[in-house]
Design an enzyme around this catalytic site. Structure first.
Site, short mmCIF file in Angstrom:
data_model
loop_
_atom_site.label_atom_id
_atom_site.label_comp_id
_atom_site.label_asym_id
_atom_site.label_seq_id
_atom_site.Cartn_x
_atom_site.Cartn_y
_atom_site.Cartn_z
N SER A 105 46.03 43.71 44.86
CA SER A 105 47.48 43.62 44.72
C SER A 105 48.08 43.11 46.03
CB SER A 105 48.05 45.00 44.42
OG SER A 105 49.45 44.99 44.53
N TYR A 126 49.05 54.17 46.75
CA TYR A 126 48.67 52.99 45.96
C TYR A 126 48.35 51.82 46.87
CZ TYR A 126 48.88 49.09 42.72
OH TYR A 126 48.57 47.97 42.01
N1 LIG Z 1 51.26 45.45 36.71
C1 LIG Z 1 51.41 45.04 37.96
O1 LIG Z 1 52.51 44.72 38.43
C2 LIG Z 1 50.21 44.92 38.84
C3 LIG Z 1 49.01 45.53 38.56
N2 LIG Z 1 47.97 45.41 39.44
C4 LIG Z 1 46.70 46.02 39.15
O2 LIG Z 1 46.20 45.52 37.93
C5 LIG Z 1 45.33 46.46 37.33
C6 LIG Z 1 45.69 46.63 35.87
O3 LIG Z 1 47.00 47.16 35.80
P1 LIG Z 1 47.95 46.88 34.57
O4 LIG Z 1 47.23 46.16 33.53
O5 LIG Z 1 49.19 46.33 35.09
O6 LIG Z 1 48.24 48.38 34.13
P2 LIG Z 1 48.17 49.10 32.70
O7 LIG Z 1 48.74 50.45 32.93
O8 LIG Z 1 48.74 48.23 31.65
O9 LIG Z 1 46.59 49.20 32.45
C7 LIG Z 1 45.80 50.05 33.22
C8 LIG Z 1 44.42 50.07 32.63
O10 LIG Z 1 43.59 50.96 33.40
C9 LIG Z 1 42.95 51.88 32.52
N3 LIG Z 1 42.76 53.17 33.18
C10 LIG Z 1 43.66 53.91 33.85
N4 LIG Z 1 43.12 55.09 34.21
C11 LIG Z 1 41.84 55.09 33.75
C12 LIG Z 1 40.78 56.02 33.77
N5 LIG Z 1 40.92 57.23 34.33
N6 LIG Z 1 39.61 55.70 33.21
C13 LIG Z 1 39.45 54.49 32.60
N7 LIG Z 1 40.42 53.56 32.55
C14 LIG Z 1 41.61 53.87 33.10
C15 LIG Z 1 43.93 52.02 31.35
O11 LIG Z 1 43.23 52.40 30.17
P3 LIG Z 1 43.31 53.83 29.45
O12 LIG Z 1 44.66 54.41 29.73
O13 LIG Z 1 43.06 53.49 28.03
O14 LIG Z 1 42.20 54.60 30.07
C16 LIG Z 1 44.41 50.60 31.20
O15 LIG Z 1 43.51 49.85 30.43
C17 LIG Z 1 45.46 47.74 38.15
O16 LIG Z 1 44.36 47.80 39.03
C18 LIG Z 1 46.74 47.52 38.94
O17 LIG Z 1 46.71 48.21 40.15
C19 LIG Z 1 48.07 44.69 40.58
C20 LIG Z 1 49.23 44.10 40.90
C21 LIG Z 1 50.36 44.11 40.05
C1 LIG Z 2 53.73 47.13 44.27
C2 LIG Z 2 53.49 47.15 42.80
O1 LIG Z 2 53.79 48.10 42.10
C3 LIG Z 2 52.83 45.97 42.22
N1 LIG Z 2 53.22 45.79 40.89
C4 LIG Z 2 51.38 46.22 42.25
O2 LIG Z 2 50.87 46.72 41.31
O3 LIG Z 2 50.78 45.99 43.25
#
Ligand SMILES: NC(=O)C1=CN([C@@H]2O[C@H](COP(=O)(O)OP(=O)(O)OC[C@H]3O[C@@H](n4cnc5c(N)ncnc54)[C@H](OP(=O)(O)O)[C@@H]3O)[C@@H](O)[C@H]2O)C=CC1
Ligand SMILES: CC(=O)[C@H](N)C(=O)O
Length: 260
Positions: A140, A153
């Site tokens: 990120s 985070y």
């Molecule tokens: N959205 C954003 O703005 C940004 C996101 N990111 C990163 O991208 C990645 C995906 O995030 P995003 O798709 O946005 O978030 P979502 O909340 O949409 O998805 C998160 C995913 O992680 C899984 N997950 C969470 N906890 C667990 C667990 N304990 N065991 C197994 N799986 C788990 C969830 O599945 P389930 O709940 O079914 O277990 C889900 O599939 C993350 O690493 C996030 O930090 C980076 C930058 C920006």
């Molecule tokens: C700072 C943020 O929450 C960003 N969406 C990220 O996931 O890194």
């Protein structure tokens, strides 16, 4: 002969799901990992039907220390060779550090760092032995500096970036590509989980497809790190020149967590 597969954590929704859709479209067989069994099975059925690829579901809670080893064993049992690992599972917590519930602190570190590090270790050994492979770690922009109000985070994402950089170099000669993707803000359920009001964010919020496109491009060129959008690239560039305290404050301000 073993079946070649792309393993995606966090595949039940958001960015992980977008990766699953794109790689199925490209004809890759998939292993989908997350906790939400129903969502995973529904997605798997849809992709099998539409894209005619093999899709295996491995329901797993990545907070459990044994989960990565169990996933690795699952692949062995299924006769699958993972040649692309996408570590997309992750979560955030918005709010001052002293207010974070202790169990949330453990959960963030377990999923964002420990599970990713363990899975990367397990599968990279197989990839090296096979003479090649790829690992995409979803980091990120938050990992480029500490962010007041998203402290833990941002620290977990710094871990992802630095580990990925080291492995990119370590594994290059073995034919294993290792890439960190650093998105800014992407429209998913992520903010609801984090208690982070997306309406407070002062930057554009993009579709998950920009992350997937950047990752595919980055992997093809064997890059160490990619930024999905022009704004992400500009922010990452500006961050290099700003005093650290200014970066930490500005990132908090732009994320809309200032003073939380
Ligand atoms: N959205 C954003 O703005 C940004 C996101 N990111 C990163 O991208 C990645 C995906 O995030 P995003 O798709 O946005 O978030 P979502 O909340 O949409 O998805 C998160 C995913 O992680 C899984 N997950 C969470 N906890 C667990 C667990 N304990 N065991 C197994 N799986 C788990 C969830 O599945 P389930 O709940 O079914 O277990 C889900 O599939 C993350 O690493 C996030 O930090 C980076 C930058 C920006
Ligand atoms: C700072 C943020 O929450 C960003 N969406 C990220 O996931 O890194």
């Amino acid at each position: 002969m073993s079946m070649r597969c792309t393993l995606i954590t966090g595949a039940s929704m958001g960015i992980g799901e977008a990766f699953a859709r794109e790689f199925a479209r490209r004809g890759n067989n998939l292993i989908l990992v997350a906790r939400s069994a129903e969502l995973l099975h529904t997605l798997a059925a849809e992709l099998r039907e539409k894209r005619h690829v093999e899709v295996l579901v491995c329901v797993s809670d990545l907070t459990r220390p044994t989960a990565p080893e169990e996933i690795h064993q699952f692949c062995r049992r299924e006769g699958v060779r993972v040649d692309l690992l996408i570590n997309a599972a992750g979560l955030s917590y918005a709010g001052g550090y002293s207010g974070i519930p202790p169990e949330k602190l453990e959960e963030l570190m377990a999923v964002n760092m420990l599970a990713l590090a363990r899975l990367t270790r397990l599968f990279s050994v197989d990839m090296v032995a096979a003479g090649g492979g790829g690992i995409i770690n979803i980091a990120s922009l938050a990992g480029l500096q500490g962010i007041a109000g998203l402290g833990l985070y941002s620290a977990t994402k710094s871990f992802v970036i630095t580990l990925t950089e080291a492995l990119h170099v370590e594994l290059k000669a073995s034919g294993v590509k290792v890439l960190a993707v650093c998105p800014g803000f992407i429209e998913t359920g992520f903010f609801a989980v984090a208690g982070h009001d997306p309406a407070s964010i002062l930057l554009p919020i993009s579709d998950a497809s920009v992350v997937v496109k950047a990752a595919v491009r980055g992997l093809m060129k064997n890059k160490m790190r990619v930024y999905p959008t022009l704004i992400d690239t500009l922010l990452a560039f500006a961050e290099r020149f700003a005093p650290r305290e200014v970066s930490a404050r500005l990132a908090a301000f732009l994320s809309g967590v200032w003073g939380k």
